[in-house]
Design a protein around this motif. Structure first.
Motif, PDB file in Angstrom:
ATOM      1  N   ASN A 280       0.842  -1.198   0.000  1.00  0.00           N
ATOM      2  CA  ASN A 280       0.000   0.000   0.000  1.00  0.00           C
ATOM      3  C   ASN A 280       0.874   1.244   0.000  1.00  0.00           C
ATOM      4  O   ASN A 280       1.952   1.252   0.596  1.00  0.00           O
ATOM      5  N   PRO A 281       0.405   2.313  -0.666  1.00  0.00           N
ATOM      6  CA  PRO A 281       1.107   3.595  -0.544  1.00  0.00           C
ATOM      7  C   PRO A 281       1.076   4.046   0.917  1.00  0.00           C
ATOM      8  O   PRO A 281       0.134   3.704   1.637  1.00  0.00           O
ATOM      9  N   PRO A 282       2.073   4.789   1.396  1.00  0.00           N
ATOM     10  CA  PRO A 282       3.184   5.367   0.635  1.00  0.00           C
ATOM     11  C   PRO A 282       4.426   4.503   0.606  1.00  0.00           C
ATOM     12  O   PRO A 282       5.547   5.027   0.554  1.00  0.00           O
ATOM     13  N   PHE A 283       4.290   3.173   0.628  1.00  0.00           N
ATOM     14  CA  PHE A 283       5.452   2.285   0.669  1.00  0.00           C
ATOM     15  C   PHE A 283       5.654   1.630  -0.694  1.00  0.00           C
ATOM     16  O   PHE A 283       4.685   1.355  -1.412  1.00  0.00           O
TER      17      PHE A 283
ATOM     18  N   THR B 237       1.251 -14.142   6.962  1.00  0.00           N
ATOM     19  CA  THR B 237      -0.203 -14.284   7.047  1.00  0.00           C
ATOM     20  C   THR B 237      -0.890 -14.220   5.690  1.00  0.00           C
ATOM     21  O   THR B 237      -1.874 -14.919   5.448  1.00  0.00           O
ATOM     22  N   THR B 238      -0.401 -13.382   4.793  1.00  0.00           N
ATOM     23  CA  THR B 238      -1.112 -13.136   3.533  1.00  0.00           C
ATOM     24  C   THR B 238      -0.396 -13.702   2.316  1.00  0.00           C
ATOM     25  O   THR B 238      -0.983 -13.770   1.238  1.00  0.00           O
ATOM     26  N   ASN B 239       0.865 -14.095   2.441  1.00  0.00           N
ATOM     27  CA  ASN B 239       1.566 -14.780   1.362  1.00  0.00           C
ATOM     28  C   ASN B 239       1.298 -16.276   1.421  1.00  0.00           C
ATOM     29  O   ASN B 239       1.194 -16.854   2.500  1.00  0.00           O
ATOM     30  N   ASP B 240       1.231 -16.899   0.275  1.00  0.00           N
ATOM     31  CA  ASP B 240       1.105 -18.353   0.211  1.00  0.00           C
ATOM     32  C   ASP B 240       2.427 -18.986   0.637  1.00  0.00           C
ATOM     33  O   ASP B 240       3.485 -18.654   0.094  1.00  0.00           O
ATOM     34  N   PRO B 241       2.410 -19.900   1.588  1.00  0.00           N
ATOM     35  CA  PRO B 241       3.654 -20.538   2.028  1.00  0.00           C
ATOM     36  C   PRO B 241       4.418 -21.223   0.893  1.00  0.00           C
ATOM     37  O   PRO B 241       5.656 -21.258   0.922  1.00  0.00           O
TER      38      PRO B 241
ATOM     39  N   ARG C   4       3.472 -10.546  10.856  1.00  0.00           N
ATOM     40  CA  ARG C   4       2.087 -10.348  10.443  1.00  0.00           C
ATOM     41  C   ARG C   4       1.875  -9.023   9.740  1.00  0.00           C
ATOM     42  O   ARG C   4       0.842  -8.793   9.122  1.00  0.00           O
ATOM     43  N   GLY C   5       2.871  -8.114   9.827  1.00  0.00           N
ATOM     44  CA  GLY C   5       2.710  -6.800   9.220  1.00  0.00           C
ATOM     45  C   GLY C   5       1.871  -5.891  10.098  1.00  0.00           C
ATOM     46  O   GLY C   5       1.303  -6.299  11.111  1.00  0.00           O
ATOM     47  N   ASN C   6       1.772  -4.631   9.698  1.00  0.00           N
ATOM     48  CA  ASN C   6       1.023  -3.660  10.509  1.00  0.00           C
ATOM     49  C   ASN C   6      -0.014  -2.903   9.702  1.00  0.00           C
ATOM     50  O   ASN C   6      -0.439  -1.824  10.090  1.00  0.00           O
ATOM     51  N   THR C   7      -0.436  -3.463   8.557  1.00  0.00           N
ATOM     52  CA  THR C   7      -1.433  -2.818   7.710  1.00  0.00           C
ATOM     53  C   THR C   7      -2.675  -3.701   7.649  1.00  0.00           C
ATOM     54  O   THR C   7      -2.679  -4.734   6.956  1.00  0.00           O
ATOM     55  N   ALA C   8      -3.717  -3.319   8.351  1.00  0.00           N
ATOM     56  CA  ALA C   8      -4.913  -4.159   8.440  1.00  0.00           C
ATOM     57  C   ALA C   8      -5.557  -4.450   7.084  1.00  0.00           C
ATOM     58  O   ALA C   8      -5.984  -5.587   6.833  1.00  0.00           O
ATOM     59  N   PRO C   9      -5.673  -3.477   6.169  1.00  0.00           N
ATOM     60  CA  PRO C   9      -6.362  -3.759   4.903  1.00  0.00           C
ATOM     61  C   PRO C   9      -5.688  -4.807   4.033  1.00  0.00           C
ATOM     62  O   PRO C   9      -6.301  -5.305   3.088  1.00  0.00           O
ATOM     63  N   VAL C  10      -4.427  -5.143   4.294  1.00  0.00           N
ATOM     64  CA  VAL C  10      -3.742  -6.115   3.452  1.00  0.00           C
ATOM     65  C   VAL C  10      -4.421  -7.475   3.512  1.00  0.00           C
ATOM     66  O   VAL C  10      -4.374  -8.261   2.547  1.00  0.00           O
ATOM     67  N   TYR C  11      -5.089  -7.787   4.596  1.00  0.00           N
ATOM     68  CA  TYR C  11      -5.728  -9.097   4.738  1.00  0.00           C
ATOM     69  C   TYR C  11      -6.825  -9.310   3.687  1.00  0.00           C
ATOM     70  O   TYR C  11      -6.774 -10.297   2.933  1.00  0.00           O
ATOM     71  N   PRO C  12      -7.833  -8.459   3.604  1.00  0.00           N
ATOM     72  CA  PRO C  12      -8.840  -8.679   2.559  1.00  0.00           C
ATOM     73  C   PRO C  12      -8.293  -8.541   1.140  1.00  0.00           C
ATOM     74  O   PRO C  12      -8.810  -9.180   0.217  1.00  0.00           O
ATOM     75  N   TRP C  13      -7.254  -7.733   0.950  1.00  0.00           N
ATOM     76  CA  TRP C  13      -6.661  -7.616  -0.389  1.00  0.00           C
ATOM     77  C   TRP C  13      -6.176  -8.975  -0.886  1.00  0.00           C
ATOM     78  O   TRP C  13      -6.188  -9.249  -2.082  1.00  0.00           O
ATOM     79  N   PHE C  14      -5.726  -9.811   0.043  1.00  0.00           N
ATOM     80  CA  PHE C  14      -5.221 -11.127  -0.336  1.00  0.00           C
ATOM     81  C   PHE C  14      -6.174 -12.245   0.102  1.00  0.00           C
ATOM     82  O   PHE C  14      -5.779 -13.404   0.209  1.00  0.00           O
ATOM     83  N   GLY C  15      -7.420 -11.884   0.356  1.00  0.00           N
ATOM     84  CA  GLY C  15      -8.438 -12.873   0.648  1.00  0.00           C
ATOM     85  C   GLY C  15      -8.330 -13.516   2.006  1.00  0.00           C
ATOM     86  O   GLY C  15      -8.788 -14.649   2.205  1.00  0.00           O
ATOM     87  N   LYS C  16      -7.756 -12.801   2.987  1.00  0.00           N
ATOM     88  CA  LYS C  16      -7.578 -13.358   4.320  1.00  0.00           C
ATOM     89  C   LYS C  16      -8.384 -12.571   5.348  1.00  0.00           C
ATOM     90  O   LYS C  16      -8.750 -11.420   5.132  1.00  0.00           O
ATOM     91  N   ASP C  17      -8.632 -13.198   6.476  1.00  0.00           N
ATOM     92  CA  ASP C  17      -9.418 -12.615   7.557  1.00  0.00           C
ATOM     93  C   ASP C  17      -8.474 -12.182   8.673  1.00  0.00           C
ATOM     94  O   ASP C  17      -7.788 -13.015   9.279  1.00  0.00           O
ATOM     95  N   ILE C  18      -8.440 -10.890   8.962  1.00  0.00           N
ATOM     96  CA  ILE C  18      -7.501 -10.379   9.965  1.00  0.00           C
ATOM     97  C   ILE C  18      -7.774 -10.949  11.353  1.00  0.00           C
ATOM     98  O   ILE C  18      -6.868 -11.049  12.178  1.00  0.00           O
ATOM     99  N   THR C  19      -9.006 -11.345  11.630  1.00  0.00           N
ATOM    100  CA  THR C  19      -9.292 -11.918  12.945  1.00  0.00           C
ATOM    101  C   THR C  19      -8.652 -13.295  13.120  1.00  0.00           C
ATOM    102  O   THR C  19      -8.606 -13.820  14.231  1.00  0.00           O
ATOM    103  N   LYS C  20      -8.166 -13.863  12.026  1.00  0.00           N
ATOM    104  CA  LYS C  20      -7.497 -15.166  12.077  1.00  0.00           C
ATOM    105  C   LYS C  20      -5.983 -15.020  11.944  1.00  0.00           C
ATOM    106  O   LYS C  20      -5.282 -15.974  11.599  1.00  0.00           O
ATOM    107  N   ALA C  21      -5.461 -13.830  12.230  1.00  0.00           N
ATOM    108  CA  ALA C  21      -4.055 -13.541  11.948  1.00  0.00           C
ATOM    109  C   ALA C  21      -3.104 -14.498  12.660  1.00  0.00           C
ATOM    110  O   ALA C  21      -2.146 -15.003  12.057  1.00  0.00           O
ATOM    111  N   VAL C  22      -3.332 -14.748  13.932  1.00  0.00           N
ATOM    112  CA  VAL C  22      -2.429 -15.631  14.669  1.00  0.00           C
ATOM    113  C   VAL C  22      -2.543 -17.059  14.151  1.00  0.00           C
ATOM    114  O   VAL C  22      -1.526 -17.755  13.958  1.00  0.00           O
TER     115      VAL C  22
END
Length: 366
Positions: free
Chosen positions: A52-55, A84-88, A112-130
């Motif tokens: 995500n911007p600005p990175f 969490t969001t990359n395929d192993p 796990r990263g520190n950007t919450a929106p990245v989870y849905p961008w890659f089809g993942k649920d942030i509540t399942k991060a751990v």
């Protein structure tokens, strides 16, 4: 002790001259910073992963492979790779390929990263991060350690008779650090596997990180990998230096005051007193860095953030020159105080040698 730098790859306006580098310039500047790190004798260069911007560092292995082709000694790493969001499967293949390209001069830090929106961008649920972290890492380990994998989990399709290619260099998987600023479960995961634990050590008081590191050390010993003192620990840190300390404060203040990561909050003076940020002379940076071991115990890797907040490339390279001046003393002082039973930082060559030695001992025993 491995000493190096890490970047988060932010594209931040320069508050002094009002300019903003392009994404192209930021990516190219990152390469120049890594080459400078190699030139002055640093051990490690690490890049973050953001989508995500600005990175700009969305493809760490591409960047690190390009840097690897232009450097001689740097260990190339991440800060962090998003487990969490990359395929192993893709992590296993991408980083094994990088390992081959740079002849083992690499490892990686998972987080796990520190950007919450990245989870849905890659089809993942942030509540399942751990849960994602634990399951994805279990699969990654199997992909690197076993030639044929049969696996079924909760978050991805099963694998049947699957072989990840290429296999790790020399049959030894890349060393893994687990990065965290607040999650005990990550420290537990690192301890369970006998991996390294990296405490970012940037934003919060030392007491916060002492608790996490001590927990990791205790669990590392609990799982039988060695004593608590032998656990593999890395720390973050950040500084801004000038020969005269007041010059450093005056020059860095406008960058600090508007930086997205800590601007518009505590004053520079409060922040430097409450966190590891050091703004001053090279001697002040040296003395404060050496104090880290007093709080956290002897450790293996120290990475500094130096290229953020809109600082121009010229200034960042000057910071590295100043770091290069104190680098020999920093290494010498860390080495003098480290007990003999505390292991060196892991390298590919050392891990291959340890594997071969263990195999030889087993043959002799049999």
């Amino acid at each position: 002790m491995q000493i190096g730098i890490f970047t988060v790859g932010d594209v931040t306006p320069d508050p002094v001259n009002g300019t903003t580098v392009t994404e192209h310039e930021r990516i190219k500047n990152t390469v120049e910073i890594a080459k400078k790190a190699d030139d002055i004798g640093l051990d490690v260069f690490a890049t973050g992963e953001h989508h995500n911007p600005p990175f700009v560092p969305s493809s760490p292995t591409t960047t690190l492979a390009y840097i690897g082709a232009q450097t001689k000694n740097l260990i190339l790493s991440t800060s962090t790779t998003l487990i969490t969001t990359n395929d192993p499967v893709k992590i296993a293949e991408d980083y094994a390929t990088l390992q081959h390209l740079v002849d083992g001069r690499m490892d990686l830090m998972l987080g796990r990263g520190n950007t919450a929106p990245v989870y849905p961008w890659f089809g993942k649920d942030i509540t399942k991060a751990v849960e994602l972290t634990i399951e994805n890492y279990q699969l990654l380990r199997k992909l690197w350690d076993e030639p044929v994998v049969n696996w079924e989990g909760k978050f991805r399709t099963p694998l049947q008779n699957f072989t990840a290619t290429p296999a790790p260099l020399d049959g030894v998987a890349p060393f893994v650090w687990h990065g965290s600023i607040r999650t005990p479960e990550v420290a537990e995961l690192a301890a369970y596997y006998g991996d390294g634990y990296f405490a970012n050590n940037i934003f919060w008081p030392k007491e916060h990180y002492i608790r996490l590191i001590n927990f990791y050390r205790q669990r590392y010993a609990h799982y039988g990998h060695g004593t608590a003192e032998q656990a593999i620990v890395g720390l973050g840190g950040q500084f801004f230096m000038r020969k005269n300390s007041q010059d450093a404060v005056n020059e860095f203040r406008p960058y600090f005051d508007v930086a997205p990561v800590y601007g518009h909050g505590p004053s520079l003076e409060d922040f430097t007193s409450q966190t590891p940020l050091t703004v001053g002379s090279p001697q002040q940076v040296l003395e404060r860095t050496l104090e880290f071991a007093d709080f956290f115990g002897d450790y293996q890797r120290q990475l500094f953030l130096v290229d953020h907040a809109g600082l121009p490339l010229k200034t960042v390279l000057e910071q590295l020159d100043l770091l290069g001046e104190i680098l020999p003393t920093m290494r010498e002082e860390f080495a003098k105080r480290r007990p003999a039973n505390v292991p060196d930082a892991p390298t590919h060559a050392a891990r291959v040698a340890a594997r071969d030695a263990a195999a030889l001992d087993q043959e002799v025993t049999v």
